[in-house]
Design a protein around this motif. Structure first.
Motif, mmCIF file in Angstrom:
data_model
loop_
_atom_site.group_PDB
_atom_site.id
_atom_site.type_symbol
_atom_site.label_atom_id
_atom_site.label_comp_id
_atom_site.label_asym_id
_atom_site.label_seq_id
_atom_site.Cartn_x
_atom_site.Cartn_y
_atom_site.Cartn_z
ATOM 1 N N THR A 195 0.838 -1.205 0.000
ATOM 2 C CA THR A 195 0.000 0.000 0.000
ATOM 3 C C THR A 195 0.869 1.250 0.000
ATOM 4 N N ALA A 196 1.965 1.192 0.755
ATOM 5 C CA ALA A 196 2.899 2.319 0.778
ATOM 6 C C ALA A 196 3.544 2.527 -0.588
ATOM 7 N N VAL A 197 3.863 1.439 -1.272
ATOM 8 C CA VAL A 197 4.423 1.541 -2.626
ATOM 9 C C VAL A 197 3.409 2.186 -3.564
ATOM 10 N N LEU A 198 2.155 1.763 -3.456
ATOM 11 C CA LEU A 198 1.105 2.320 -4.321
ATOM 12 C C LEU A 198 0.883 3.806 -4.059
ATOM 13 N N ASP A 199 1.078 4.232 -2.831
ATOM 14 C CA ASP A 199 0.869 5.638 -2.475
ATOM 15 C C ASP A 199 2.105 6.500 -2.719
ATOM 16 N N SER A 200 3.207 5.879 -3.103
ATOM 17 C CA SER A 200 4.444 6.627 -3.297
ATOM 18 C C SER A 200 4.366 7.533 -4.524
ATOM 19 N N LYS A 201 5.229 8.527 -4.537
ATOM 20 C CA LYS A 201 5.273 9.477 -5.649
ATOM 21 C C LYS A 201 5.624 8.786 -6.959
ATOM 22 N N GLU A 202 6.518 7.801 -6.881
ATOM 23 C CA GLU A 202 6.971 7.100 -8.090
ATOM 24 C C GLU A 202 5.853 6.310 -8.750
ATOM 25 N N MET A 203 4.876 5.869 -7.961
ATOM 26 C CA MET A 203 3.776 5.084 -8.514
ATOM 27 C C MET A 203 2.593 5.944 -8.942
ATOM 28 N N ASN A 204 2.706 7.239 -8.796
ATOM 29 C CA ASN A 204 1.597 8.128 -9.152
ATOM 30 C C ASN A 204 2.056 9.268 -10.056
ATOM 31 N N MET A 205 3.016 8.962 -10.910
ATOM 32 C CA MET A 205 3.515 9.950 -11.859
ATOM 33 C C MET A 205 2.561 10.071 -13.046
ATOM 34 N N ASP A 206 2.565 11.244 -13.648
ATOM 35 C CA ASP A 206 1.807 11.423 -14.887
ATOM 36 C C ASP A 206 2.466 10.608 -15.986
ATOM 37 N N LEU A 207 1.659 10.016 -16.855
ATOM 38 C CA LEU A 207 2.214 9.155 -17.893
ATOM 39 C C LEU A 207 3.184 9.889 -18.806
ATOM 40 N N SER A 208 2.962 11.175 -18.992
ATOM 41 C CA SER A 208 3.866 11.940 -19.842
ATOM 42 C C SER A 208 5.273 12.015 -19.242
ATOM 43 N N ALA A 209 5.364 11.909 -17.899
ATOM 44 C CA ALA A 209 6.671 11.962 -17.242
ATOM 45 C C ALA A 209 7.421 10.637 -17.367
ATOM 46 N N ILE A 210 6.701 9.577 -17.736
ATOM 47 C CA ILE A 210 7.320 8.249 -17.881
ATOM 48 C C ILE A 210 8.083 8.152 -19.198
ATOM 49 N N ARG A 211 7.664 8.931 -20.171
ATOM 50 C CA ARG A 211 8.250 8.838 -21.510
ATOM 51 C C ARG A 211 9.726 9.182 -21.511
ATOM 52 N N GLN A 212 10.486 8.372 -22.214
ATOM 53 C CA GLN A 212 11.916 8.629 -22.403
ATOM 54 C C GLN A 212 12.214 8.486 -23.890
ATOM 55 N N PRO A 213 12.288 9.595 -24.604
ATOM 56 C CA PRO A 213 12.479 9.524 -26.067
ATOM 57 C C PRO A 213 13.767 8.806 -26.436
ATOM 58 N N VAL A 214 13.723 8.117 -27.569
ATOM 59 C CA VAL A 214 14.908 7.462 -28.114
ATOM 60 C C VAL A 214 15.697 8.495 -28.903
ATOM 61 N N VAL A 215 16.863 8.862 -28.384
ATOM 62 C CA VAL A 215 17.693 9.876 -29.019
ATOM 63 C C VAL A 215 18.836 9.185 -29.753
ATOM 64 N N LEU A 216 18.885 9.388 -31.059
ATOM 65 C CA LEU A 216 19.929 8.781 -31.885
ATOM 66 C C LEU A 216 20.900 9.851 -32.361
ATOM 67 N N THR A 217 22.173 9.538 -32.311
ATOM 68 C CA THR A 217 23.178 10.450 -32.852
ATOM 69 C C THR A 217 23.303 10.231 -34.342
ATOM 70 N N GLU A 218 23.883 11.208 -35.025
ATOM 71 C CA GLU A 218 24.088 11.062 -36.466
ATOM 72 C C GLU A 218 25.026 9.913 -36.767
ATOM 73 N N ALA A 219 25.941 9.648 -35.852
ATOM 74 C CA ALA A 219 26.899 8.563 -36.067
ATOM 75 C C ALA A 219 26.198 7.222 -36.103
ATOM 76 N N SER A 220 25.248 7.014 -35.174
ATOM 77 C CA SER A 220 24.566 5.724 -35.125
ATOM 78 C C SER A 220 23.683 5.514 -36.338
ATOM 79 N N THR A 221 22.986 6.582 -36.783
ATOM 80 C CA THR A 221 22.140 6.437 -37.969
ATOM 81 C C THR A 221 22.984 6.272 -39.210
#
Length: 249
Positions: A36-62
């Motif tokens: 219950t404490a885990v469910l009430d924690s800040k980490e478990m109640n983040m906005d979904l937009s804050a979860i996103r981590q864009p895939v950043v590619l360098t020109e070298a990799s592409t």
């Protein structure tokens, strides 16, 4: 030999009973509170937009990916594949492009939560296993009539099995998440101009976050349900055909 075997079974039954009672008396209520404490924690109640981590590619990799595609195409035309189906230049190329040294990290918002839920799931499975063995060792020999207590034991075992299967399914989903994400990231490297692949990675991260939250709720709820069921029916689970009352506490 038979007497020695009987003694070992009796010792195992006593050991399992001690562990099971400790789980039911203390571990299950404690886990309800901690989850219950885990469910009430800040980490478990983040906005979904804050979860996103864009895939950043360098020109070298592409750029390496484009070179790898061209090299692979040339190899297909000029060289024959060996018996295992790999060309001589497979050290530098792969199915999804070049073996680049660039590191594309996992989602750092997901990893800590996944580790927490995984730990709780593994402990839940272990606890269910101990309680199941204890109940199974308390099932009396088959007789005609007076099987009401046995039916309660069987129902409790079914509930434990259902909850255990749900935890196993959650663990399986966690491992599949990494495989699915890795494939999508590889597609992002191979086709850097296709934005849908990058978007699909972020959507997958959001889905995994929701799944982890649901899994946490299910673990908490299953602990509460199992504890309530066992406490209410403890006398019949412990002594299904006994006329004497036995108290859990």
């Amino acid at each position: 030999m038979e007497i020695e075997f009987t003694k070992e079974i009796s010792a195992l039954r006593g050991n399992m009973q001690e562990k099971a009672l400790e789980i039911v008396r203390n571990a299950m209520p404690s886990k309800v509170l901690s989850l219950t404490a885990v469910l009430d924690s800040k980490e478990m109640n983040m906005d979904l937009s804050a979860i996103r981590q864009p895939v950043v590619l360098t020109e070298a990799s592409t750029g390496h990916a484009d070179q790898a595609d061209a090299a692979a195409e040339g190899n297909r035309k000029k060289r024959k594949l060996d018996e295992e189906g790999h060309s001589a230049n497979d050290e530098n190329t792969s199915k999804h492009g070049v073996k680049s040294r660039e590191v594309i990290p996992s989602n750092q918002n997901i990893l800590p939560l996944l580790a927490i839920i995984k730990s709780h799931s593994l402990e839940f499975i272990e606890n269910c296993s101990v309680v199941k063995i204890w109940i199974q060792l308390n099932i009396p020999r088959i007789e005609d009539g007076n099987n009401f207590g046995v039916s309660i034991q069987e129902e409790t075992l079914n509930e434990l099995g259902r909850a255990e299967d749900a935890a196993f399914a959650a663990l399986d989903s966690m491992s599949k998440y990494f495989v699915s994400r890795a494939k999508l990231v590889a597609k992002c490297i191979k086709y850097p101009g296709v934005e849908d692949f990058k978007q699909s990675v972020m959507e997958l991260d959001e889905k995994e976050y929701v799944d982890l939250k649901i899994t946490c709720k299910e673990l908490r709820n299953n602990y509460a349900i199992l504890h309530d069921m066992i406490v209410k029916n403890f006398e019949k689970i412990r002594k299904p055909r006994s006329d004497h009352s036995v108290s859990l506490y």
